[in-house]
Design a protein around this motif. Structure first.
Motif: not given
Length: 167
Positions: A82, A84, A91, A125
């Motif tokens: 989740t 980056i 996600y 996320r």
């Protein structure tokens, strides 16, 4: 502080699946999946399935579609992928399949995370929503994040949310 606006029946059992998203973990090394499983069990919920899937969007989507066909399943809890980083695609894979989202879940989770880890919480996320009449939660892979989400958000609301989805 824990708030419960309305009591839920303690006699209901929610049938869940746990999906750990990882390129490296095994069932033996999956501490976060084990925490989710134990907390569900402690709350008298059923774990019908526990699986580890590589962080590949097509694999995640295929498995979620398969779980969506299971009439006995009420909720799916994903952990991992989740963030980056380039390999963090959970996600992206899951959010596009959700028929409804629960924006408050991610917002409150990041708020609670901020209280524990500070500004790094913005990189999460985490997301929740509905897919084929099932609750879907997607959590970070860290054991602390999983424990926070399960104890403060998911376990307290699981019975109520499942009841809402079914009504």
């Amino acid at each position: 502080m824990s708030h419960s606006p309305h009591p839920d029946s303690n006699h209901k059992t929610v049938c869940c699946a746990i999906v750990t998203v990882s390129d490296t973990r095994t069932i033996e090394t999956d501490k976060s999946g084990a925490i989710i499983q134990q907390l569900l069990k402690d709350a008298n919920h059923q774990v019908a399935d526990r699986k580890i899937i590589k962080d590949e969007p097509s694999l995640l989507q295929e498995y979620l579609e398969l779980l969506g066909k299971n009439k006995n399943l009420n909720a799916v809890i994903f952990n991992g992928g989740t963030g980056i980083a380039p390999r963090d695609t959970t996600y992206d894979a899951i959010a596009k399949l959700l028929e409804k989202t629960l924006p408050g879940f991610g917002e409150i989770f990041r708020y609670l995370s901020y209280q524990e880890i500070g500004s790094r919480a913005i990189a999460s996320r985490a997301v929740a929503g509905i897919y084929k009449h099932k609750l879907i939660f997607s959590l970070p892979g860290s054991s602390n994040a999983v424990e926070l989400a399960m104890k403060k958000l998911i376990i307290p609301e699981l019975i109520h949310l499942v009841g809402q989805v079914k009504s």
